[in-house]
Design a protein around this motif. Structure first.
Motif, PDB file in Angstrom:
ATOM      1  N   PRO A 187     -27.833  40.306 -18.341  1.00 17.08           N
ATOM      2  CA  PRO A 187     -28.093  40.704 -19.727  1.00 17.08           C
ATOM      3  C   PRO A 187     -29.587  40.847 -19.996  1.00 17.08           C
ATOM      4  CG  PRO A 187     -26.404  39.012 -19.650  1.00 17.08           C
ATOM      5  CD  PRO A 187     -26.948  39.131 -18.254  1.00 17.08           C
ATOM      6  N   ALA A 188     -29.961  41.849 -20.758  1.00 18.89           N
ATOM      7  CA  ALA A 188     -31.370  42.147 -21.001  1.00 18.89           C
ATOM      8  C   ALA A 188     -32.127  40.957 -21.567  1.00 18.89           C
ATOM      9  CB  ALA A 188     -31.488  43.341 -21.952  1.00 18.89           C
ATOM     10  N   GLU A 189     -31.481  40.200 -22.441  1.00 16.73           N
ATOM     11  CA  GLU A 189     -32.151  39.059 -23.057  1.00 16.73           C
ATOM     12  C   GLU A 189     -32.506  37.999 -22.023  1.00 16.73           C
ATOM     13  OE1 GLU A 189     -29.596  41.202 -25.941  1.00 16.73           O
ATOM     14  OE2 GLU A 189     -29.249  40.326 -23.947  1.00 16.73           O
ATOM     15  N   VAL A 190     -31.578  37.754 -21.113  1.00 15.15           N
ATOM     16  CA  VAL A 190     -31.803  36.755 -20.061  1.00 15.15           C
ATOM     17  C   VAL A 190     -32.876  37.242 -19.094  1.00 15.15           C
ATOM     18  CG1 VAL A 190     -30.738  35.496 -18.138  1.00 15.15           C
ATOM     19  CG2 VAL A 190     -29.452  35.861 -20.258  1.00 15.15           C
ATOM     20  N   ALA A 191     -32.783  38.511 -18.685  1.00 11.90           N
ATOM     21  CA  ALA A 191     -33.769  39.074 -17.759  1.00 11.90           C
ATOM     22  C   ALA A 191     -35.162  39.074 -18.385  1.00 11.90           C
ATOM     23  CB  ALA A 191     -33.372  40.500 -17.369  1.00 11.90           C
ATOM     24  N   GLY A 192     -35.230  39.368 -19.680  1.00 11.07           N
ATOM     25  CA  GLY A 192     -36.515  39.375 -20.363  1.00 11.07           C
ATOM     26  C   GLY A 192     -37.131  37.988 -20.421  1.00 11.07           C
ATOM     27  N   TYR A 193     -36.294  36.986 -20.671  1.00 11.31           N
ATOM     28  CA  TYR A 193     -36.784  35.610 -20.733  1.00 11.31           C
ATOM     29  C   TYR A 193     -37.299  35.149 -19.376  1.00 11.31           C
ATOM     30  CZ  TYR A 193     -36.846  30.576 -21.568  1.00 11.31           C
ATOM     31  OH  TYR A 193     -37.236  29.271 -21.669  1.00 11.31           O
ATOM     32  N   GLY A 208     -31.904  45.636 -18.084  1.00  6.39           N
ATOM     33  CA  GLY A 208     -32.656  45.963 -19.274  1.00  6.39           C
ATOM     34  C   GLY A 208     -34.094  46.373 -19.018  1.00  6.39           C
ATOM     35  N   PRO A 209     -34.799  46.765 -20.101  1.00  3.32           N
ATOM     36  CA  PRO A 209     -36.143  47.322 -19.987  1.00  3.32           C
ATOM     37  C   PRO A 209     -37.280  46.307 -19.958  1.00  3.32           C
ATOM     38  CG  PRO A 209     -35.415  47.444 -22.255  1.00  3.32           C
ATOM     39  CD  PRO A 209     -34.272  46.855 -21.483  1.00  3.32           C
ATOM     40  N   GLN A 210     -36.976  45.021 -20.098  1.00  2.00           N
ATOM     41  CA  GLN A 210     -38.053  44.039 -20.176  1.00  2.00           C
ATOM     42  C   GLN A 210     -38.534  43.545 -18.812  1.00  2.00           C
ATOM     43  OE1 GLN A 210     -37.564  41.007 -23.378  1.00  2.00           O
ATOM     44  NE2 GLN A 210     -35.624  42.043 -23.799  1.00  2.00           N
ATOM     45  N   CYS A 211     -37.876  43.941 -17.745  1.00  2.00           N
ATOM     46  CA  CYS A 211     -38.327  43.566 -16.407  1.00  2.00           C
ATOM     47  C   CYS A 211     -39.645  44.287 -16.100  1.00  2.00           C
ATOM     48  CB  CYS A 211     -37.270  43.936 -15.363  1.00  2.00           C
ATOM     49  SG  CYS A 211     -35.737  42.997 -15.499  1.00  2.00           S
ATOM     50  N   ASP A 212     -40.367  43.771 -15.120  1.00  2.00           N
ATOM     51  CA  ASP A 212     -41.660  44.356 -14.759  1.00  2.00           C
ATOM     52  C   ASP A 212     -41.513  45.669 -14.011  1.00  2.00           C
ATOM     53  OD1 ASP A 212     -43.401  42.144 -15.703  1.00  2.00           O
ATOM     54  OD2 ASP A 212     -42.336  41.018 -14.150  1.00  2.00           O
ATOM     55  N   GLY A 213     -40.348  45.920 -13.473  1.00  2.00           N
ATOM     56  CA  GLY A 213     -40.103  47.163 -12.757  1.00  2.00           C
ATOM     57  C   GLY A 213     -38.622  47.474 -12.730  1.00  2.00           C
ATOM     58  N   GLN A 214     -38.275  48.612 -12.172  1.00  2.00           N
ATOM     59  CA  GLN A 214     -36.875  49.029 -12.084  1.00  2.00           C
ATOM     60  C   GLN A 214     -36.601  49.564 -10.688  1.00  2.00           C
ATOM     61  OE1 GLN A 214     -34.606  48.634 -14.565  1.00  2.00           O
ATOM     62  NE2 GLN A 214     -36.203  47.753 -15.898  1.00  2.00           N
ATOM     63  N   VAL A 215     -35.354  49.405 -10.245  1.00  2.00           N
ATOM     64  CA  VAL A 215     -34.932  49.962  -8.973  1.00  2.00           C
ATOM     65  C   VAL A 215     -33.623  50.710  -9.173  1.00  2.00           C
ATOM     66  CG1 VAL A 215     -33.764  47.811  -8.283  1.00  2.00           C
ATOM     67  CG2 VAL A 215     -34.362  49.508  -6.545  1.00  2.00           C
ATOM     68  N   LEU A 216     -33.496  51.857  -8.530  1.00  2.00           N
ATOM     69  CA  LEU A 216     -32.251  52.619  -8.519  1.00  2.00           C
ATOM     70  C   LEU A 216     -31.893  52.960  -7.082  1.00  2.00           C
ATOM     71  CD1 LEU A 216     -32.274  55.294 -11.405  1.00  2.00           C
ATOM     72  CD2 LEU A 216     -30.777  53.315 -11.158  1.00  2.00           C
ATOM     73  N   VAL A 217     -30.600  53.107  -6.842  1.00  5.96           N
ATOM     74  CA  VAL A 217     -30.130  53.601  -5.552  1.00  5.96           C
ATOM     75  C   VAL A 217     -30.344  55.113  -5.537  1.00  5.96           C
ATOM     76  CG1 VAL A 217     -28.091  53.933  -4.084  1.00  5.96           C
ATOM     77  CG2 VAL A 217     -28.449  51.751  -5.266  1.00  5.96           C
ATOM     78  N   PHE A 218     -31.003  55.602  -4.509  1.00  4.23           N
ATOM     79  CA  PHE A 218     -31.344  57.027  -4.422  1.00  4.23           C
ATOM     80  C   PHE A 218     -30.134  57.918  -4.643  1.00  4.23           C
ATOM     81  CE2 PHE A 218     -31.321  60.828  -1.732  1.00  4.23           C
ATOM     82  CZ  PHE A 218     -32.335  61.555  -2.336  1.00  4.23           C
ATOM     83  N   HIS A 219     -29.024  57.602  -4.016  1.00  2.00           N
ATOM     84  CA  HIS A 219     -27.839  58.457  -4.103  1.00  2.00           C
ATOM     85  C   HIS A 219     -27.286  58.515  -5.525  1.00  2.00           C
ATOM     86  CE1 HIS A 219     -28.228  58.021   0.182  1.00  2.00           C
ATOM     87  NE2 HIS A 219     -27.284  58.924   0.372  1.00  2.00           N
ATOM     88  N   ASP A 220     -27.451  57.431  -6.291  1.00  2.63           N
ATOM     89  CA  ASP A 220     -27.048  57.444  -7.705  1.00  2.63           C
ATOM     90  C   ASP A 220     -28.001  58.325  -8.508  1.00  2.63           C
ATOM     91  OD1 ASP A 220     -24.981  55.686  -7.149  1.00  2.63           O
ATOM     92  OD2 ASP A 220     -26.147  53.913  -7.688  1.00  2.63           O
TER      93      ASP A 220
END
Length: 290
Positions: A187-193, A208-220
């Motif tokens: 959950p974004a709230e937990v990840a942000g905390y 969620g958007p509060q993490c310092d970075g994001q990762v996606l699977v290339f094929h997705d």
């Protein structure tokens, strides 16, 4: 060319409030393109078991598989930090075997760091790897290698107890020397905390958007996957449809005789054909005699 991304680069980005872009890669041409596009981190994930090998989980992926794909990615990455997954069970072996496995990913595969799924119980392993000079990225929340144990691909950290445990795990990994932690389906709230509590970067996927970075699977990201698409995935292109259309055009042109055309055909010069023609004529006569 920009400077190479290192573990220290990511820590500085966290401190400066700069976002980290990370994506999976499994081969040379993809790594080369993603590196040129500016990805900070390329992850040779055990997700290859599902999106490349066609399995339903990541459990079947072996150390040899990861080494093989990491070799290709490391050749294509000129600037990005290459992180290789420690596949199922490899982080739970003896200390010597864990170091040997991680060492193979770096020596044979060319990885700059490894990623390990698991919390506080793996802190001693993380610490030992870091002491051996092997940078470690942690992975909490949904851990695909444990999908059978947790009952499927479900969001983690919804309860007070599980959220507190995840925070404790993240801190334990940080104190053991991990340079970053992936938070998957949290959950974004937990990840942000958790992100605010850590000195090291968090890399989110479905967190969620509060993490310092994001990762996606290339094929997705590229539109290769079909069927159920998780909420956190975003398709930035539909390369599957482009490839399908191109392949259908190729089949049509081959079967109709349109390909190869004059533009794709090499001819002998008249003097060359004049010299060779008798040879083919003789060969035809010899074949008839037989």
């Amino acid at each position: 060319m920009e400077q190479k991304t290192t573990v220290q680069t990511l820590l500085k980005m966290k401190k400066a409030g700069k976002r980290i872009a990370m994506m999976t890669a499994y081969d040379y041409p993809t790594a080369r393109l993603l590196d040129e596009a500016g990805l900070h981190v390329l992850l040779v994930g055990d997700s290859l078991g599902m999106v490349v090998q066609g399995h339903t989980t990541t459990v079947t992926v072996t150390l040899d598989d990861i080494v093989y794909h990491t070799k290709m990615v490391s050749r294509g990455a000129q600037r990005a930090l290459v992180v290789a997954d420690m596949p199922f069970l490899t982080a739970h072996l003896s200390e010597t075997e864990v170091i040997r496995a991680a060492g193979r990913l770096m020596q044979d595969g060319g990885a700059h760091a490894v990623k390990i799924e698991g919390g506080s119980h793996l802190a001693p392993v993380v610490n030992r790897l870091v002491e051996a000079g092997i940078p470690v990225m942690g992975h909490l929340g949904l851990m695909p290698q444990s999908v059978h144990a947790i009952g499927g691909f479900t969001v983690q950290g919804r309860t007070r107890e599980s959220a507190q445990r995840m925070l404790a795990d993240a801190i334990a990994l940080q104190e053991a020397g991990a340079f970053a932690v992936v938070l998957e389906m949290v959950p974004a709230e937990v990840a942000g905390y958790i992100t605010k509590r850590l000195r090291i970067p968090t890399i989110g996927i479905g967190a969620g958007p509060q993490c310092d970075g994001q990762v996606l699977v290339f094929h997705d990201m590229a539109g290769f996957t079909d069927g159920y698409i998780p909420k956190h995935n975003k398709r930035y292109a539909n390369l599957a449809e482009t490839i399908l259309s191109a392949a259908r055009s190729y089949v049509e042109e081959v079967t109709s005789g349109a390909f190869p055309g004059e533009a794709q055909t090499v001819h002998l010069k008249p003097e060359e054909w004049k010299d060779l023609e008798p040879l083919f004529a003789d060969h035809t006569l010899e074949t008839k005699r037989r």
